[in-house]
Design a protein around this motif. Structure first.
Motif, PDB file in Angstrom:
ATOM      1  N   ASP A   1     -17.859 -20.982  37.656  1.00 63.38           N
ATOM      2  CA  ASP A   1     -17.686 -20.989  36.209  1.00 63.38           C
ATOM      3  C   ASP A   1     -18.291 -19.693  35.681  1.00 63.38           C
ATOM      4  O   ASP A   1     -19.472 -19.624  35.327  1.00 63.38           O
ATOM      5  N   LEU A   2     -17.466 -18.640  35.617  1.00 64.26           N
ATOM      6  CA  LEU A   2     -17.938 -17.313  35.265  1.00 64.26           C
ATOM      7  C   LEU A   2     -17.322 -16.852  33.958  1.00 64.26           C
ATOM      8  O   LEU A   2     -16.105 -16.976  33.756  1.00 64.26           O
ATOM      9  N   PRO A   3     -18.128 -16.310  33.032  1.00 65.31           N
ATOM     10  CA  PRO A   3     -17.566 -15.764  31.798  1.00 65.31           C
ATOM     11  C   PRO A   3     -17.005 -14.368  32.046  1.00 65.31           C
ATOM     12  O   PRO A   3     -17.252 -13.755  33.088  1.00 65.31           O
ATOM     13  N   ALA A   4     -16.266 -13.875  31.107  1.00 66.46           N
ATOM     14  CA  ALA A   4     -15.765 -12.502  31.201  1.00 66.46           C
ATOM     15  C   ALA A   4     -16.920 -11.526  30.990  1.00 66.46           C
ATOM     16  O   ALA A   4     -17.940 -11.851  30.377  1.00 66.46           O
ATOM     17  N   GLY A   5     -16.747 -10.299  31.495  1.00 69.64           N
ATOM     18  CA  GLY A   5     -17.776  -9.282  31.338  1.00 69.64           C
ATOM     19  C   GLY A   5     -18.526  -9.014  32.633  1.00 69.64           C
ATOM     20  O   GLY A   5     -18.260  -9.623  33.671  1.00 69.64           O
ATOM     21  N   CYS A   6     -19.470  -8.095  32.561  1.00 70.53           N
ATOM     22  CA  CYS A   6     -20.252  -7.697  33.736  1.00 70.53           C
ATOM     23  C   CYS A   6     -21.416  -8.662  33.929  1.00 70.53           C
ATOM     24  O   CYS A   6     -22.098  -9.017  32.961  1.00 70.53           O
ATOM     25  N   GLN A   7     -21.638  -9.059  35.150  1.00 71.37           N
ATOM     26  CA  GLN A   7     -22.687 -10.025  35.474  1.00 71.37           C
ATOM     27  C   GLN A   7     -23.037  -9.920  36.958  1.00 71.37           C
ATOM     28  O   GLN A   7     -22.266  -9.382  37.758  1.00 71.37           O
ATOM     29  N   GLU A   8     -24.213 -10.410  37.298  1.00 69.47           N
ATOM     30  CA  GLU A   8     -24.663 -10.380  38.687  1.00 69.47           C
ATOM     31  C   GLU A   8     -24.376 -11.715  39.345  1.00 69.47           C
ATOM     32  O   GLU A   8     -24.774 -12.764  38.840  1.00 69.47           O
ATOM     33  N   LEU A   9     -23.690 -11.656  40.493  1.00 68.59           N
ATOM     34  CA  LEU A   9     -23.305 -12.877  41.200  1.00 68.59           C
ATOM     35  C   LEU A   9     -24.279 -13.139  42.346  1.00 68.59           C
ATOM     36  O   LEU A   9     -24.619 -12.238  43.105  1.00 68.59           O
ATOM     37  N   SER A  10     -24.698 -14.395  42.456  1.00 72.23           N
ATOM     38  CA  SER A  10     -25.524 -14.806  43.586  1.00 72.23           C
ATOM     39  C   SER A  10     -24.629 -15.044  44.800  1.00 72.23           C
ATOM     40  O   SER A  10     -23.396 -14.913  44.723  1.00 72.23           O
ATOM     41  N   GLY A  11     -25.232 -15.407  45.901  1.00 69.79           N
ATOM     42  CA  GLY A  11     -24.452 -15.654  47.111  1.00 69.79           C
ATOM     43  C   GLY A  11     -23.376 -16.720  46.937  1.00 69.79           C
ATOM     44  O   GLY A  11     -22.190 -16.466  47.213  1.00 69.79           O
ATOM     45  N   PRO A  12     -23.724 -17.933  46.468  1.00 72.20           N
ATOM     46  CA  PRO A  12     -22.698 -18.966  46.257  1.00 72.20           C
ATOM     47  C   PRO A  12     -21.634 -18.556  45.243  1.00 72.20           C
ATOM     48  O   PRO A  12     -20.453 -18.869  45.418  1.00 72.20           O
ATOM     49  N   GLN A  13     -22.041 -17.860  44.167  1.00 70.54           N
ATOM     50  CA  GLN A  13     -21.058 -17.423  43.171  1.00 70.54           C
ATOM     51  C   GLN A  13     -20.094 -16.383  43.755  1.00 70.54           C
ATOM     52  O   GLN A  13     -18.893 -16.425  43.497  1.00 70.54           O
ATOM     53  N   ALA A  14     -20.632 -15.455  44.530  1.00 70.31           N
ATOM     54  CA  ALA A  14     -19.785 -14.432  45.141  1.00 70.31           C
ATOM     55  C   ALA A  14     -18.799 -15.057  46.117  1.00 70.31           C
ATOM     56  O   ALA A  14     -17.636 -14.644  46.196  1.00 70.31           O
ATOM     57  N   LEU A  15     -19.249 -16.072  46.857  1.00 72.08           N
ATOM     58  CA  LEU A  15     -18.342 -16.750  47.786  1.00 72.08           C
ATOM     59  C   LEU A  15     -17.206 -17.430  47.026  1.00 72.08           C
ATOM     60  O   LEU A  15     -16.033 -17.338  47.420  1.00 72.08           O
ATOM     61  N   GLY A  16     -17.538 -18.100  45.932  1.00 73.79           N
ATOM     62  CA  GLY A  16     -16.484 -18.728  45.134  1.00 73.79           C
ATOM     63  C   GLY A  16     -15.541 -17.697  44.525  1.00 73.79           C
ATOM     64  O   GLY A  16     -14.331 -17.925  44.422  1.00 73.79           O
ATOM     65  N   PHE A  17     -16.091 -16.534  44.141  1.00 76.96           N
ATOM     66  CA  PHE A  17     -15.279 -15.484  43.527  1.00 76.96           C
ATOM     67  C   PHE A  17     -14.214 -14.955  44.490  1.00 76.96           C
ATOM     68  O   PHE A  17     -13.068 -14.709  44.083  1.00 76.96           O
ATOM     69  N   VAL A  18     -14.554 -14.775  45.758  1.00 77.92           N
ATOM     70  CA  VAL A  18     -13.575 -14.230  46.707  1.00 77.92           C
ATOM     71  C   VAL A  18     -12.663 -15.310  47.275  1.00 77.92           C
ATOM     72  O   VAL A  18     -11.661 -14.997  47.938  1.00 77.92           O
TER      73      VAL A  18
ATOM     74  N   ILE B   1     -17.262 -13.026  59.617  1.00 72.21           N
ATOM     75  CA  ILE B   1     -18.383 -13.666  58.934  1.00 72.21           C
ATOM     76  C   ILE B   1     -17.919 -14.981  58.340  1.00 72.21           C
ATOM     77  O   ILE B   1     -16.787 -15.110  57.865  1.00 72.21           O
ATOM     78  N   GLY B   2     -18.799 -15.988  58.389  1.00 70.52           N
ATOM     79  CA  GLY B   2     -18.479 -17.303  57.851  1.00 70.52           C
ATOM     80  C   GLY B   2     -19.007 -17.492  56.443  1.00 70.52           C
ATOM     81  O   GLY B   2     -19.627 -16.587  55.855  1.00 70.52           O
ATOM     82  N   PHE B   3     -18.799 -18.691  55.894  1.00 72.08           N
ATOM     83  CA  PHE B   3     -19.204 -18.973  54.525  1.00 72.08           C
ATOM     84  C   PHE B   3     -20.708 -18.776  54.322  1.00 72.08           C
ATOM     85  O   PHE B   3     -21.145 -18.087  53.400  1.00 72.08           O
ATOM     86  N   GLY B   4     -21.505 -19.420  55.201  1.00 76.25           N
ATOM     87  CA  GLY B   4     -22.950 -19.347  55.042  1.00 76.25           C
ATOM     88  C   GLY B   4     -23.477 -17.931  55.185  1.00 76.25           C
ATOM     89  O   GLY B   4     -24.327 -17.488  54.405  1.00 76.25           O
ATOM     90  N   GLY B   5     -22.978 -17.211  56.181  1.00 77.12           N
ATOM     91  CA  GLY B   5     -23.420 -15.835  56.392  1.00 77.12           C
ATOM     92  C   GLY B   5     -23.048 -14.939  55.229  1.00 77.12           C
ATOM     93  O   GLY B   5     -23.820 -14.050  54.842  1.00 77.12           O
ATOM     94  N   PHE B   6     -21.897 -15.169  54.643  1.00 82.93           N
ATOM     95  CA  PHE B   6     -21.445 -14.377  53.498  1.00 82.93           C
ATOM     96  C   PHE B   6     -22.431 -14.513  52.341  1.00 82.93           C
ATOM     97  O   PHE B   6     -22.871 -13.523  51.748  1.00 82.93           O
ATOM     98  N   ALA B   7     -22.790 -15.741  52.024  1.00 78.39           N
ATOM     99  CA  ALA B   7     -23.718 -15.973  50.914  1.00 78.39           C
ATOM    100  C   ALA B   7     -25.096 -15.387  51.215  1.00 78.39           C
ATOM    101  O   ALA B   7     -25.759 -14.831  50.332  1.00 78.39           O
ATOM    102  N   ASP B   8     -25.533 -15.486  52.471  1.00 80.45           N
ATOM    103  CA  ASP B   8     -26.847 -14.952  52.844  1.00 80.45           C
ATOM    104  C   ASP B   8     -26.914 -13.438  52.675  1.00 80.45           C
ATOM    105  O   ASP B   8     -27.939 -12.892  52.243  1.00 80.45           O
ATOM    106  N   VAL B   9     -25.830 -12.755  53.036  1.00 80.35           N
ATOM    107  CA  VAL B   9     -25.812 -11.293  52.916  1.00 80.35           C
ATOM    108  C   VAL B   9     -25.906 -10.883  51.449  1.00 80.35           C
ATOM    109  O   VAL B   9     -26.634  -9.946  51.088  1.00 80.35           O
TER     110      VAL B   9
END
Length: 382
Positions: A247-264, A216-224
C-alpha cells in the motif's frame, strides 16, 4: 774527590761535583732458600694513575653524558598497518566467497551457443518459499506453497568491452522453446529443470552465451534491501495490492525489504506485467546505485552488513566468485541501458496466456548484444 762502584765504600754510584746525574743502585742477587742459584727479582712497576676529568666550574657533581635516543621509524609502523589491512581484506573476501551457495547452472550440452564477446549474466528472482518460516511468510505476504519453484524475475545483463551496460528484462510468460519439452512459458523451464534448463532455454532463445548466474529468493531479497538501509523509489501513481502486502502512495519514499519485494512482484497496476518489469529494472538500478555509492563503500558499518547479506542470500554457479559479483555491481554503478525484449503481443495457448516476442525486431535486438554492440535506439523499449 771521585768514587765509583768498584770501591768498597758505601756509595754505589758516581757523583762528580756539578754533575746532577744519578744512577740507580745495582740490584744484588738474592740467594733462594735451599741453596739454589740466585734469581733476579723484577722491579715492581706502578701503573700510572687514571686521569681524572677536571671538576666542573663552580664545583658540584660531574654530569652524566646524555643518553643516546632511539630513532623512531614511522614508515615501519605504517607498513605494519598496511599489511594488517591487506590481510584483513583478504580474510573478508575469502569469508564472503565461502558464504555463497553454489549450484550447477552453466553446463555443457550439444550444440551449445559459442562464446560471445562481452560478459553476460543471467539474474533470477525465485518464488521459492522453502527457506521461509511461517512468520516470514506472513511478513513478506508470499502466501503458502504454490507448487514447483518458479521465477518471478528473469534479467539478462550484458557488460560490453566498452560502453554502458545493458539490462534486459525477459518476461517470465515469454512463449519460447524449452529443450526437450516443446514450447512453453519461459519460467516453466525453471520448474521443469532448474537453473540448468533455464540457462539453456535462454541461450537457445537469445543466441547469447551465459557466463555467470545469480539467483535470489524472497527472503534473501528482503534481507539485502534491509542491509543497505532501504531503497528510495519515486512512484508516479499509488499502488495498492493486498496480495503482495503493498500500500504505497505516489511520490518518492523509502521502501523496506518487504515493501520492495511487493513492489517488484505486484501486477496490480494498469499495465500489469509490463509495469512489473519496469518496476524490477527501476529497483535493480536503485539497489546497485545504493550498494556502490561512496557512502556505502567507504563505511564499513554499512558495507559489511550489505556484503554479508548479499553473499548469504545468493545462489551462483559453481565457477562464480564474490569478485565476479563485485565486477557486476561496479559495471552497473553508472548509466545503464534498461529495456525489455521487443514484445509482439499476447496469445492464448494450451499452457495459458503467453507473451510473444516481436519476430521482426527480437533477432536484431539480440544480435547486437551477441556482437558486443549497443542496441539500436528504435529497438529499445523504455
Amino acid at each position: 774527590m771521585h768514587r765509583d762502584g768498584r770501591g768498597d765504600g758505601p756509595l754505589a754510584y758516581s757523583q762528580v761535583p756539578g754533575d746532577k746525574t744519578r744512577h740507580a743502585p745495582p740490584q744484588r742477587p738474592v740467594r733462594e732458600p735451599g741453596g739454589h742459584a740466585p734469581t733476579q727479582r723484577p722491579v715492581p712497576h706502578d701503573p700510572a694513575p687514571p686521569r681524572r676529568r677536571p671538576p666542573p666550574a663552580g664545583g658540584g657533581r660531574q654530569p652524566r653524558p646524555p643518553r643516546r635516543r632511539r630513532r623512531r621509524h614511522p614508515f615501519r609502523w605504517l607498513m605494519v598497518i598496511v599489511v594488517l589491512l591487506i590481510a584483513g581484506l583478504i580474510a573478508a573476501v575469502v569469508h564472503l566467497d565461502n558464504s555463497l551457495t553454489r549450484i550447477s547452472a552453466l553446463t555443457s550440452y550439444s550444440d551449445r551457443v559459442a562464446d560471445t564477446p562481452g560478459t553476460n549474466w543471467l539474474l533470477v528472482g525465485s518464488d521459492g518459499r522453502a527457506d521461509l518460516s511461517e512468520e516470514q511468510t506472513q511478513q513478506l505476504a508470499t502466501g503458502g506453497d504454490v507448487g514447483p519453484e518458479r521465477t518471478d524475475t528473469i534479467m539478462l545483463v550484458h557488460i560490453p568491452a566498452s560502453g554502458p551496460t545493458t539490462m534486459v528484462s525477459l518476461p517470465r510468460d515469454s512463449y519460447v522453446s524449452i529443450p526437450g519439452h516443446g514450447r512453453d512459458k519461459l519460467n516453466a523451464s525453471f520448474a521443469l529443470g532448474g537453473a540448468e534448463l533455464l540457462v539453456q532455454t535462454v541461450e537457445v532463445a537469445t543466441g547469447l552465451r551465459i557466463d555467470h548466474y545469480g539467483q535470489i529468493g524472497f527472503g534473501g531479497f528482503a534481507d539485502v534491501v534491509d542491509a543497505v538501509g532501504g531503497i528510495e523509489m519515486c512512484l508516479d501513481q499509488p499502488i495498492s495490492d493486498p496480495l503482495a502486502g503493498l500500500d504505497l502512495p505516489a511520490g518518492c519514499q523509502e521502501l523496506s525489504g518487504p515493501q520492495a519485494l511487493g513492489f517488484v512482484r505486484t501486477r496490480a497496476t494498469p499495465n500489469a506485467d509490463v509495469d512489473r518489469m519496469n518496476h524490477q529494472r527501476m529497483f535493480m538500478s536503485a539497489l546497485l546505485k545504493e550498494a556502490t555509492s561512496m557512502g556505502t563503500v567507504l563505511n564499513p558499518f554499512a558495507l559489511w552488513p550489505m556484503a554479508t547479506g548479499v553473499a548469504g542470500s545468493l545462489k551462483v554457479d559453481d565457477g562464480d566468485h564474490i569478485w565476479n559479483l563485485a565486477a557486476l555491481g561496479w559495471a552497473m554503478r553508472g548509466d545503464t541501458v534498461t529495456t525489455t525484449v521487443p514484445i509482439g503481443g499476447f496469445d492464448n495457448t494450451a499452457v495459458g496466456n503467453v507473451l510473444l516476442w516481436d519476430k521482426s525486431k527480437a533477432p536484431d535486438f539480440f544480435d547486437a548484444l551477441a556482437n558486443d554492440r549497443q542496441i539500436p535506439q528504435d529497438l529499445l523499449t523504455r
